[in-house]
Scaffold this active site. Structure first.
Site, PDB file in Angstrom:
ATOM      1  N   GLY A  42     -13.888  -4.023   9.777  1.00  0.00           N
ATOM      2  CA  GLY A  42     -12.995  -3.063   9.137  1.00  0.00           C
ATOM      3  C   GLY A  42     -13.525  -1.648   9.207  1.00  0.00           C
ATOM      4  O   GLY A  42     -14.394  -1.343  10.019  1.00  0.00           O
ATOM      5  N   HIS A  48     -12.700   0.673  17.544  1.00  0.00           N
ATOM      6  CA  HIS A  48     -12.053  -0.620  17.274  1.00  0.00           C
ATOM      7  C   HIS A  48     -10.650  -0.661  17.901  1.00  0.00           C
ATOM      8  O   HIS A  48     -10.244  -1.668  18.474  1.00  0.00           O
ATOM      9  CB  HIS A  48     -11.875  -0.835  15.765  1.00  0.00           C
TER      10      HIS A  48
HETATM   11  P1  AMP Z   1     -17.948  -3.505  13.696  1.00  0.00           P
HETATM   12  O1  AMP Z   1     -16.730  -3.344  12.857  1.00  0.00           O
HETATM   13  O2  AMP Z   1     -18.905  -2.368  13.612  1.00  0.00           O
HETATM   14  O3  AMP Z   1     -18.588  -4.862  13.565  1.00  0.00           O
HETATM   15  O4  AMP Z   1     -17.452  -3.452  15.203  1.00  0.00           O
HETATM   16  C1  AMP Z   1     -16.451  -4.336  15.676  1.00  0.00           C
HETATM   17  C2  AMP Z   1     -16.381  -4.227  17.177  1.00  0.00           C
HETATM   18  O5  AMP Z   1     -16.055  -2.891  17.541  1.00  0.00           O
HETATM   19  C3  AMP Z   1     -17.718  -4.549  17.859  1.00  0.00           C
HETATM   20  O6  AMP Z   1     -17.473  -5.336  19.016  1.00  0.00           O
HETATM   21  C4  AMP Z   1     -18.251  -3.188  18.214  1.00  0.00           C
HETATM   22  O7  AMP Z   1     -19.107  -3.191  19.338  1.00  0.00           O
HETATM   23  C5  AMP Z   1     -16.968  -2.443  18.514  1.00  0.00           C
HETATM   24  N1  AMP Z   1     -17.184  -0.992  18.390  1.00  0.00           N
HETATM   25  C6  AMP Z   1     -17.781  -0.332  17.359  1.00  0.00           C
HETATM   26  N2  AMP Z   1     -17.872   0.985  17.627  1.00  0.00           N
HETATM   27  C7  AMP Z   1     -17.343   1.160  18.871  1.00  0.00           C
HETATM   28  C8  AMP Z   1     -17.161   2.299  19.715  1.00  0.00           C
HETATM   29  N3  AMP Z   1     -17.557   3.518  19.341  1.00  0.00           N
HETATM   30  N4  AMP Z   1     -16.574   2.101  20.921  1.00  0.00           N
HETATM   31  C9  AMP Z   1     -16.191   0.850  21.307  1.00  0.00           C
HETATM   32  N5  AMP Z   1     -16.325  -0.251  20.557  1.00  0.00           N
HETATM   33  C10 AMP Z   1     -16.903  -0.109  19.346  1.00  0.00           C
END
Ligand code: AMP
Length: 292
Positions: A42, A48
């Site tokens: 989230g 995301h």
């Molecule tokens: P999180 O909510 O931080 O667990 O991230 C969920 C997904 O979004 C994970 O696969 C992350 O690697 C991806 N994600 C987070 N930040 C970025 C970003 N800046 N660019 C691309 N994907 C991202």
């Protein structure tokens, strides 16, 4: 960022229940739909949304999970204050073209007495694993659970968490998971800062200092593509660049093998720069694939 596709057929469904979630996926797959899963914690941002958009383009049915996973946070980490804003997230998921949001409670995922964990040995112990013991055990356990609850054809992860996607791909291969893992590029602010849900913690000074992470990665890339081959020196310069920045406490800044994540001292045509630092009280990570 390109305009998001919003050609959804039905209103967004939100469920907290495992049985309902499974049934929805089963029904979609019975109709012949290819199902994509985007696991998130989230506090959604454009990084995301780029994963949801990729899933929308490549699949017929898109599930986004929103679950702040307690087992991947250490006792001194920010689980309790991790940003949570379900209402805004649901709106963004709908606009980005998700069909379903799975938003389970902690008790649903980890009932009383929960005792089963999965771990990718070795890869989980280096880099982030050194500074966040047990972190990847929590990540792989929750991702395996999510893939069992949402038996998707494709699951989407960001390159932003380079070590995480390496470990998840390894788990998926070694446990013969019937899913294809797809990795999407890191989305950055115009000045280079990688988008992260934790960026909201930064004050204006810290926000400026945080640029040191992407700066040292891009500098290392420019040096290697410009012909330098003294990888060990470049590694040290990366760390020094981070460490000399005010408000930044460098944890690691190095060049690793793209698959084994082993630190490299000799030149390879493909290396990955990986950095982690605390900026004020906020821990940030970044990485860059460097191809010479
Ligand atoms: P999180 O909510 O931080 O667990 O991230 C969920 C997904 O979004 C994970 O696969 C992350 O690697 C991806 N994600 C987070 N930040 C970025 C970003 N800046 N660019 C691309 N994907 C991202």
């Amino acid at each position: 960022m390109a305009a998001l596709k919003t050609d959804r057929r039905a209103p967004l469904v939100v469920t907290e229940q495992v049985s309902q979630m499974r049934q929805i996926v089963w029904q979609a797959q019975t109709r012949g739909s290819r199902v994509g899963l985007v696991p998130t914690m989230g506090a959604l941002h454009a990084g995301h949304l780029s994963l949801i958009q990729a899933a929308r383009e490549q699949c017929d049915f898109v599930v986004v999970s929103i679950f702040v996973n307690p087992t991947q946070f250490g006792p001194q980490e920010d689980f309790a204050k991790y940003p949570r804003n379900l209402e805004v997230d649901l709106k963004l998921c709908g606009e980005a073209g998700a069909d379903v949001v799975f938003h389970p409670s902690v008790e649903t995922i980890y009932p009383q007495g929960f005792a089963t964990f999965v771990e990718v040995a070795g890869l989980s112990d280096v880099l982030e694993g050194k500074f966040r013991p047990g972190h990847f055990r929590g990540v792989t356990t929750v991702v395996l659970k999510l893939l069992n609850i949402v038996p998707a054809d494709f699951a989407y992860f960001g390159q932003k968490d380079y070590q995480q996607q390496t470990i998840i791909r390894r788990m998926s291969a070694e446990l013969n998971l019937p899913v294809e893992i797809r990795v999407c590029p890191t989305i950055r602010e115009p000045d280079g800062l990688a988008l992260s849900s934790r960026n909201v913690y930064l004050n204006a000074d810290e926000r400026r200092s945080a640029l040191a992470l992407s700066r040292c990665l891009h500098r290392a890339r420019d040096q290697i593509t410009g012909g330098r081959r003294d990888v060990a020196n470049i590694r040290h310069e990366m760390f020094d660049e981070l460490a000399k920045t005010s408000r930044v406490h460098a944890e690691y800044a190095t060049l690793v093998h793209p698959d084994t994540l082993e630190e490299q001292s000799e030149f390879l045509p493909r290396l990955v720069g990986v950095v982690a630092a605390r900026v004020g009280a906020t821990r940030l990570i970044d990485n860059l694939i460097i191809e010479a």
